[in-house]
Scaffold this active site. Structure first.
Site, PDB file in Angstrom:
ATOM      1  N   ALA A 196       0.788  -1.155   0.046  1.00 34.20           N
ATOM      2  CA  ALA A 196      -0.002  -0.010  -0.117  1.00 34.20           C
ATOM      3  C   ALA A 196       0.937   1.175  -0.044  1.00 34.20           C
ATOM      4  O   ALA A 196       2.067   1.069   0.424  1.00 34.20           O
ATOM      5  CB  ALA A 196      -1.037   0.096   1.153  1.00 34.20           C
ATOM      6  N   ASN A 197       0.196   2.313  -0.296  1.00 29.91           N
ATOM      7  CA  ASN A 197       0.786   3.792  -0.193  1.00 29.91           C
ATOM      8  C   ASN A 197       0.539   4.209   1.099  1.00 29.91           C
ATOM      9  O   ASN A 197      -0.661   3.924   1.581  1.00 29.91           O
ATOM     10  CB  ASN A 197       0.228   4.699  -1.274  1.00 29.91           C
ATOM     11  CG  ASN A 197       1.165   4.231  -2.529  1.00 29.91           C
ATOM     12  OD1 ASN A 197       1.957   3.410  -2.763  1.00 29.91           O
ATOM     13  ND2 ASN A 197       0.729   5.170  -3.462  1.00 29.91           N
ATOM     14  N   ARG A 198       0.748   5.320   1.762  1.00 26.18           N
ATOM     15  CA  ARG A 198       0.664   5.901   2.844  1.00 26.18           C
ATOM     16  C   ARG A 198      -0.679   6.901   2.300  1.00 26.18           C
ATOM     17  O   ARG A 198      -0.448   7.637   1.483  1.00 26.18           O
ATOM     18  CB  ARG A 198       1.674   6.560   3.542  1.00 26.18           C
ATOM     19  CG  ARG A 198       2.792   5.888   4.364  1.00 26.18           C
ATOM     20  CD  ARG A 198       3.482   6.960   4.820  1.00 26.18           C
ATOM     21  NE  ARG A 198       4.904   6.362   5.044  1.00 26.18           N
ATOM     22  CZ  ARG A 198       4.996   5.574   6.292  1.00 26.18           C
ATOM     23  NH1 ARG A 198       4.302   5.348   7.067  1.00 26.18           N
ATOM     24  NH2 ARG A 198       6.396   4.858   6.394  1.00 26.18           N
TER      25      ARG A 198
END
Ligand code: C5P
Length: 223
Positions: free
Chosen positions: A29-31
């Protein structure tokens, strides 16, 4: 009552990260907190738009006034966005994972003593903004975001053309800015008309201004 310059208009907003499964318990995931995207959905709704918010996994509540659809992966997000077409406005705020694991495992990948880590083979995810920016049913106004840590304006200009957007909301997310996960944002609006430099604002104020800017731009354009 407050003026409703977006009454009768429909909008799609993406927000939050996407989660790309590695196996049933792990993901890439990305932040992203979803704060900015959710605030934009709420503010478009406040101006009278009929808003579909397509949100990746976040811990914040669904915003008032929008119809929120929850998804996990980029492919699910693209499908939900495409299903919500046609629309007058689309604002792509989600921090979509650029890559997913080519074949996610059906069972938890086991740690094997002495064998080292399992290799991850990645494949590219669909670019939702670019797909919709060039779609046969393209919304009248397409807005993208560009979170960069260097060459913010040059990157935003390139993105505007490549992705088929009308505006790119560009911000510097270098760690020292505190923007990631924080409550404030300092953005520049890049369009073919030039660059608007907005002051340091709360994410909610950025959202209110952006919704007003979208209404102004849409109501100026011929239908
Ligand atoms: O290319 P980059 O990820 O920097 O572009 C950011 C913009 O593109 C954001 O508006 C983001 O929501 C959108 N995007 C997308 N699908 C992707 C990657 C980015 O919609 N796979």
């Amino acid at each position: 009552d407050a003026p409703k310059p977006l009454a009768g208009r429909t909008a799609i907003v993406t927000s939050g990260p996407t989660h790309e499964p590695i196996d049933p318990v792990r993901y890439i995931a990305n932040r992203s907190s979803g704060k900015q995207g959710h605030a934009i959905a709420a503010n478009l709704a406040r101006l009278g738009a009929d808003v579909t918010l397509v949100s990746g996994p976040v811990t914040i509540p669904d915003p008032a006034g929008a119809n929120t659809i929850h998804v996990e992966s980029a492919r699910e997000m693209l499908e939900a966005v495409t299903d919500a077409l046609p629309a007058d406005i689309a604002v792509f705020v989600a921090a979509v994972a650029d890559w997913r694991v080519a074949t996610s495992a059906d069972n938890k990948i086991k740690k094997k003593e002495g064998e080292g880590p399992a290799p991850l083979v990645l494949t590219e995810n669909p670019d939702i903004l670019k797909t919709i920016g060039h779609h046969a049913d393209r919304p009248k106004l397409v807005v993208g975001f560009a979170a960069e840590t260097a060459d913010v304006i040059a990157n935003a200009r390139a993105k505007l053309a490549r992705k088929g957007a009308d505006f790119i909301v560009a911000n510097d997310v270098s760690p020292q800015t505190g923007i990631m996960g924080g409550d404030r944002n300092r953005v520049r609006i890049v369009s073919n008309d030039g660059v608007e430099d907005w002051p340091d604002l709360s994410k909610d104020e950025v959202a209110a201004r952006l919704a007003a800017r979208i209404a102004e731009s849409l109501n100026r354009k011929p239908l």
